[in-house]
Design a protein around this motif. Structure first.
Motif, mmCIF file in Angstrom:
data_model
loop_
_atom_site.group_PDB
_atom_site.id
_atom_site.type_symbol
_atom_site.label_atom_id
_atom_site.label_comp_id
_atom_site.label_asym_id
_atom_site.label_seq_id
_atom_site.Cartn_x
_atom_site.Cartn_y
_atom_site.Cartn_z
ATOM 1 N N LYS A 1 -0.980 -4.692 8.918
ATOM 2 C CA LYS A 1 0.245 -4.764 9.714
ATOM 3 C C LYS A 1 1.487 -4.614 8.839
ATOM 4 N N VAL A 2 1.441 -5.216 7.638
ATOM 5 C CA VAL A 2 2.557 -5.077 6.694
ATOM 6 C C VAL A 2 2.743 -3.618 6.294
ATOM 7 N N ASN B 1 1.772 -0.911 8.002
ATOM 8 C CA ASN B 1 2.244 -0.144 9.156
ATOM 9 C C ASN B 1 3.736 -0.356 9.394
ATOM 10 N N TYR B 2 4.172 -1.606 9.234
ATOM 11 C CA TYR B 2 5.591 -1.897 9.431
ATOM 12 C C TYR B 2 6.440 -1.217 8.354
ATOM 13 N N SER C 1 6.457 2.650 8.827
ATOM 14 C CA SER C 1 7.243 3.007 10.014
ATOM 15 C C SER C 1 8.733 2.846 9.744
ATOM 16 N N PHE C 2 9.086 1.777 9.048
ATOM 17 C CA PHE C 2 10.496 1.523 8.735
ATOM 18 C C PHE C 2 11.060 2.633 7.862
#
Length: 398
Positions: free
Chosen positions: A41-42, A44-45, A48-49
């Motif tokens: 999740k880290v 992916n975030y 994406s950012f």
């Protein structure tokens, strides 16, 4: 009095609860961040950012965080605005001492790169490089900060060990007229000290294995004025070794080139101070290597008027000292390409020596004095003229 004691007890209890809460939160984060699902999740975030910020493709195959010091990133990919590869790294590993952060220290105990491809370029009609979009995306263009005098940073930076394997760098600067291509099989670096403020770099050991580097200068770039308050670096190294490497430098403006095939090069206890123009070396060893220097000699006709502009240049007063020089079976050539060869005679414009072996001590060079003690020198030139024994103590003043 009892009310005061009671107040202090309650205050102390509240502070303890706050401290314990922060510790618990810190422990929970440390545990959670090591769970693969949380790490995904880290990743992916973060990707994406950055993608949304730069409007380019960013991807990371896997990230592993081993609290409290190790971070491993695998399959890092970043493209530029033209959808070409800017950076690709199979593996990046960083071991950082987090406890030093509390003392304003960035201490990297080890930094490793494996199978990295980096492509930097700019076209002939644009002064901006292909990575400029990153600087634009993460800079605040709305708020203009007032220019303030530089303050000395409280933060210090240090790195102990650097390990690189299979590194490829392409630097194509059509605007500035420089092309660089580097292919490195292995680099191992141990650092004693890095002082960015004082420009001091102390290397314990540097090993370069199978390096291929090509540099081509195609046109003169814009000269950059050196700031009067800038400090040129001082670099020291206990041991430097280069094995099985090929280096080439070509200057189409000055019409000269250097081609070097290094079998083994060793430098021991080296120090160069660019500010004071001092170079010292305890030992230089070069074995079974080839170095070729080609140049063109410009000629002017007698009836041509040459106007020479007055150019102010800084005085160069280098001091070079080497205790021991050991050259074993090397080849050295100096060729003036646009001059005809003179056969069966000494030709200062065409020097080509094979099987060159030299043992020399106490070399010293400056603008005032040059001296060296040659213990052994043997070689064969292009006309098969051989020197089988030569030794001398040489000294020359201005």
């Amino acid at each position: 009095m009892n009310k005061v004691v009671s107040f202090f007890k309650k205050t102390l209890k509240a502070i303890l609860w706050v401290v314990i809460s922060f510790v618990l939160i810190f422990i929970i984060i440390a545990v959670l961040i090591q769970i693969p699902a949380i790490q995904t999740k880290v990743v992916n975030y973060a990707t994406s950012f950055i993608s949304n910020k730069t409007h380019t493709r960013v991807s990371i195959k896997k990230i592993s965080i081993s609290f409290p010091k190790s971070v491993v990133i695998e399959g890092l990919y970043l493209e530029d605005t033209k959808k070409d590869t800017l950076l690709y790294a199979v593996k990046v590993k960083v071991n950082i001492a987090f406890k030093d952060l509390f003392n304003h220290k960035i201490h990297i105990s080890s930094f490793a790169l494996e199978e990295v491809s980096l492509k930097l370029n700019r076209i002939e009609t644009d002064s901006l490089f292909n990575y400029n979009f990153l600087l634009t995306a993460f800079s605040d263009t709305v708020k203009q900060k007032k220019v303030e005098p530089n303050k000395k940073s409280k933060w210090t930076f240090s790195v102990d060990n650097v390990n690189m394997k299979k590194i490829r760098l392409h630097y194509d600067d059509e605007y500035g007229g420089t092309n660089i291509a580097i292919d490195l099989k292995h680099l191992k670096l141990k650092i004693d000290q890095i002082d960015l403020v004082k420009s001091i770099y102390s290397i314990d050991e540097l090993l370069i294995e199978s390096l291929t580097a090509n540099v081509l200068i195609k046109k003169s770039g814009k000269t950059i004025e050196k700031k009067s308050d800038s400090v040129l670096p001082k670099i020291t190294a206990n041991k430097i070794q280069i094995n099985n490497s090929n280096l080439s430098y070509g200057d189409s403006i000055g019409k000269q080139s250097v081609i070097a095939s290094i079998n083994r090069l060793k430098l021991k206890d080296a120090s160069i101070d660019l500010q004071k123009q001092i170079l010292t070396l305890d030992n230089l060893y070069l074995s079974k290597s080839e170095i070729h220097y080609n140049t063109n000699e410009t000629e002017s006709t007698p009836d041509t008027t040459v106007v020479i502009a007055h150019i102010t240049t800084e005085k160069s007063n280098w001091n070079v000292s080497v205790k021991d020089i050991d050259l074993d079976d090397n080849s050295v050539a100096y060729i003036v390409v646009n001059k005809p060869k003179i056969k069966n005679s000494f030709d200062a414009s065409h020097l080509d020596y094979k099987h060159l072996t030299l043992s020399a001590k106490n070399l010293y060079y400056s603008s005032a004095k040059t001296e060296v003690s040659i213990k052994k020198f043997t070689t064969v030139d292009q006309n098969n003229f051989s020197i089988t024994k030569f030794e001398t103590d040489f000294s020359m003043d201005q």
